[in-house]
Scaffold this motif. Structure first.
Motif, mmCIF file in Angstrom:
data_model
loop_
_atom_site.group_PDB
_atom_site.id
_atom_site.type_symbol
_atom_site.label_atom_id
_atom_site.label_comp_id
_atom_site.label_asym_id
_atom_site.label_seq_id
_atom_site.Cartn_x
_atom_site.Cartn_y
_atom_site.Cartn_z
ATOM 1 N N LEU A 86 -20.224 0.429 -1.718
ATOM 2 C CA LEU A 86 -21.453 1.171 -1.428
ATOM 3 C C LEU A 86 -21.586 2.483 -2.194
ATOM 4 C CD1 LEU A 86 -21.677 0.671 2.443
ATOM 5 C CD2 LEU A 86 -23.010 -0.508 0.696
ATOM 6 N N HIS A 87 -20.676 2.773 -3.120
ATOM 7 C CA HIS A 87 -20.732 4.013 -3.893
ATOM 8 C C HIS A 87 -20.953 3.760 -5.386
ATOM 9 C CE1 HIS A 87 -18.915 5.615 -0.224
ATOM 10 N NE2 HIS A 87 -19.450 6.766 -0.606
ATOM 11 N N GLY A 88 -21.216 2.521 -5.764
ATOM 12 C CA GLY A 88 -21.414 2.193 -7.170
ATOM 13 C C GLY A 88 -22.755 2.687 -7.694
ATOM 14 N N LYS A 89 -22.830 2.798 -8.987
ATOM 15 C CA LYS A 89 -24.080 3.199 -9.625
ATOM 16 C C LYS A 89 -24.886 1.944 -9.952
ATOM 17 C CE LYS A 89 -22.248 7.349 -11.768
ATOM 18 N NZ LYS A 89 -22.943 8.305 -10.970
ATOM 19 N N VAL A 90 -26.184 2.069 -9.890
ATOM 20 C CA VAL A 90 -27.059 0.968 -10.289
ATOM 21 C C VAL A 90 -27.067 0.929 -11.813
ATOM 22 C CG1 VAL A 90 -29.445 0.163 -10.264
ATOM 23 C CG2 VAL A 90 -28.447 1.116 -8.202
ATOM 24 N N VAL A 91 -26.933 -0.253 -12.369
ATOM 25 C CA VAL A 91 -26.820 -0.389 -13.818
ATOM 26 C C VAL A 91 -28.200 -0.305 -14.459
ATOM 27 C CG1 VAL A 91 -26.004 -1.857 -15.680
ATOM 28 C CG2 VAL A 91 -24.825 -1.866 -13.491
ATOM 29 N N ASP A 92 -28.403 0.722 -15.273
ATOM 30 C CA ASP A 92 -29.637 0.878 -16.038
ATOM 31 C C ASP A 92 -29.338 0.498 -17.479
ATOM 32 O OD1 ASP A 92 -31.091 1.774 -13.864
ATOM 33 O OD2 ASP A 92 -30.636 3.867 -14.243
ATOM 34 N N MET A 93 -30.168 -0.397 -18.041
ATOM 35 C CA MET A 93 -29.841 -0.897 -19.370
ATOM 36 C C MET A 93 -31.008 -0.926 -20.355
ATOM 37 S SD MET A 93 -30.678 -3.632 -17.284
ATOM 38 C CE MET A 93 -29.259 -4.135 -16.407
#
Length: 152
Positions: A86-93
């Protein structure tokens, strides 16, 4: 939140996303049962799918990948990921700077500075949410207000 903008802590944001998806899912279920138009349901579904995509990233990405700053992220690194559940970053690509130039010197305040039109870095989930909201506001504003007033 959208386009990589962080305002509040990761755990709060992840829990908020999960709660919001629960409400959106219930709302979508009610819309289908009440035979709303396909277009309206599709718009809500885009928002729902985008939110689920961001949740998946925030739950798992930090656990199964190491950081990707200046490198390609490694899947299942020996030392573990860069964050807990629950602490991961959302992957922006995606990054599409439509105009990248230097403003002419005669422009007040910003003359001579770099100008990039459409600077945000985003992902497919962000796009689904934005397109769903835009189409709702453009074509289904009345339907949205009517359906929300029925829920009360």
């Amino acid at each position: 939140m959208a386009f990589g903008i962080e305002v509040i802590g990761k755990l709060f944001l992840s829990v908020f996303r999960i709660v919001a998806v629960g409400f959106i899912g219930y709302y979508l279920y009610k819309l289908v049962k009440q035979n709303y138009t396909f277009g309206f349901i599709a718009c809500i579904s885009l928002i729902f799918a985008g939110a689920i995509g961001n949740i998946i990233d925030s739950i798992f990405y930090g656990v199964v990948f190491d950081h990707s700053f200046g490198q390609v992220a490694t899947f299942m690194p020996e030392g573990g990921g860069y964050a807990s559940w629950l602490h991961g970053k959302v992957v922006d690509m995606f990054y599409f700077p439509l105009i990248q130039t230097v403003l002419p010197g005669w422009v007040p305040l910003w003359g001579g500075e770099e100008f990039v039109f459409f600077r945000p870095i985003f992902n497919l989930a962000d796009s689904a949410i934005c397109v769903g909201v835009f189409l709702l506001l453009l074509f289904y504003r009345h339907t949205l207000s009517t359906s929300l007033s029925k829920e009360k």
